[in-house]
Scaffold this active site. Structure first.
Site, PDB file in Angstrom:
ATOM      1  N   SER A 228       0.976  -0.888   0.045  1.00 32.43           N
ATOM      2  CA  SER A 228      -0.314  -0.307   0.176  1.00 32.43           C
ATOM      3  C   SER A 228       1.060   1.062   0.002  1.00 32.43           C
ATOM      4  CB  SER A 228      -1.137   0.156   1.438  1.00 32.43           C
ATOM      5  OG  SER A 228      -2.010  -0.449   1.400  1.00 32.43           O
TER       6      SER A 228
ATOM      7  N   LYS B   7       0.638   3.786  -2.703  1.00 27.94           N
ATOM      8  CA  LYS B   7      -0.755   4.730  -2.833  1.00 27.94           C
ATOM      9  C   LYS B   7      -0.720   6.087  -3.180  1.00 27.94           C
ATOM     10  CE  LYS B   7      -4.233   1.092  -0.952  1.00 27.94           C
ATOM     11  NZ  LYS B   7      -4.253   0.008   0.556  1.00 27.94           N
TER      12      LYS B   7
ATOM     13  N   TYR C  79      -3.074  -2.293 -10.135  1.00 28.16           N
ATOM     14  CA  TYR C  79      -3.197  -1.800  -9.251  1.00 28.16           C
ATOM     15  C   TYR C  79      -2.014  -3.277  -8.453  1.00 28.16           C
ATOM     16  CZ  TYR C  79      -4.448  -1.994  -3.779  1.00 28.16           C
ATOM     17  OH  TYR C  79      -4.236  -2.232  -2.389  1.00 28.16           O
TER      18      TYR C  79
ATOM     19  N   TYR D  33      -4.351   3.347   7.853  1.00 30.54           N
ATOM     20  CA  TYR D  33      -6.015   2.597   8.063  1.00 30.54           C
ATOM     21  C   TYR D  33      -6.776   3.201   9.315  1.00 30.54           C
ATOM     22  CZ  TYR D  33      -3.148   0.333   4.657  1.00 30.54           C
ATOM     23  OH  TYR D  33      -2.660  -0.461   3.216  1.00 30.54           O
TER      24      TYR D  33
ATOM     25  N   VAL E 256       1.532  -4.118   3.522  1.00 32.61           N
ATOM     26  CA  VAL E 256       1.312  -5.404   4.250  1.00 32.61           C
ATOM     27  C   VAL E 256       2.392  -6.120   4.584  1.00 32.61           C
ATOM     28  CG1 VAL E 256      -1.484  -5.320   3.756  1.00 32.61           C
ATOM     29  CG2 VAL E 256       0.186  -5.858   2.630  1.00 32.61           C
TER      30      VAL E 256
END
Ligand code: GLU
Length: 305
Positions: free
Chosen positions: A61, A64, A189, A241, A259
């Protein structure tokens, strides 16, 4: 700073016993949970690394914010904001971000999977291969001389075990938020998440975001300062998050976790920090990594609050 970086890192090693490496992407399960590395790059180009700072891992992530930067560079703020929201979700990374309302682009956040998948469709390019190559090139520009590769095994592993992300992407298509072929968007992605680097790469990218878009070594402008500010604001509210509030209290700087075990932290005007430790807490954030950042923040007075 009283304790050396080495002492701080050593004092966090036992925390690697408390977390678990991600297993929902089978290839990630091969990571050694006891790795712990740290790299700091100041906005003036001073560099320090400790522990497993040179071990490669997939950014997951942490791509992102770079996807968002590429979308901003290609479209500007107004178009990006019309396609994804900026409100913190307070939800896990793979949440469906709507409650009792119809799914709307403003319910998505680019730091959460659904929003990031939507952002892939905003990147310019004649094909999704070209879009991915442009993202990879931007990542390399931001990371300077740090290694940036694609981990094909992790890419294939995620692609063949991605029922939840597939479901999220098909929902985006159902509600008219993305229009392109779902599998092509997803492929972009998954490949983006499988980009690998080490702690020096994260520190370098974080250093550009901390330095108003300029390379910390050369002071050359790499991205407009207003885009760095935009991304940092979203990292502060949603980069960790549903652990973002806790992180704001304990560490107090914009950051993004993945992760794979990485954390990229941005200390505006001061430094970028790259951390690696793949044993995760229940929210999917590096457990020893957050502890190390907490100690660093106390020792170096990093909190922006
Ligand atoms: N590729 C991962 C996924 O979509 C990224 C999640 C993360 O790093 O938080 O599930």
């Amino acid at each position: 700073m009283n304790a050396s970086l080495e002492e701080l890192l050593t004092s966090c090693r036992s925390y690697t016993d408390l977390g678990k490496v991600a297993s929902y992407i089978p290839e990630l399960q091969k990571s050694d949970p006891h790795r712990l590395g740290l790299c700091i790059l100041s906005c003036h180009g001073e560099y320090q690394a400790e522990g497993d700072a040179r071990v490669l891992f997939t950014v997951q992530s942490i791509i992102k914010p770079i996807l968002l930067l590429q979308a901003l560079l290609d479209n500007g703020v107004d178009v990006v904001r019309a396609h994804v929201g900026v409100e913190a979700t307070g939800k896990p990374f793979d949440a469906i971000n709507y409650t009792d309302q119809i799914l709307d682009s403003q319910h998505l956040n680019p730091m959460v999977n659904m929003g990031a998948i939507a952002v892939c469709s905003l990147i310019h390019g004649g094909s999704y291969e070209e879009r991915f190559q442009r993202l990879l090139a931007l990542t390399r520009t931001l990371a300077g001389d740090a290694p940036i590769q694609v981990n094909e095994a992790v890419y294939r592993s995620e692609k063949s075990h991605a029922t939840k992300n597939r479901a999220l992407a098909y929902l985006l298509k159902t509600y008219g938020i993305i229009h392109d072929d779902v599998e092509e968007v997803l492929d972009c992605y998954f490949r983006s998440c499988a980009i690998s680097t080490d702690c020096t790469g994260l520190a370098r990218i974080g250093g550009v975001l901390a330095n108003q878009g300029r390379c910390p070594d050369t002071q050359k402008a790499l991205i407009p300062p207003e885009y760095a500010r935009f991304v940092n604001a979203i990292l502060m509210t949603c980069g960790m998050y549903d652990g973002s509030g806790d992180f704001a209290v304990r560490v107090g700087v914009p950051a993004k976790s993945g992760v794979g075990g990485g954390i990229m932290a941005v200390v505006p005007g001061r430094m970028g920090i790259g951390i690696y430790s793949p044993a995760l807490d229940e929210k999917g954030n590096s457990l020893a990594g957050i502890r190390l950042l907490e100690l660093l923040s106390q020792a170096m007075d990093l909190s922006i609050f």
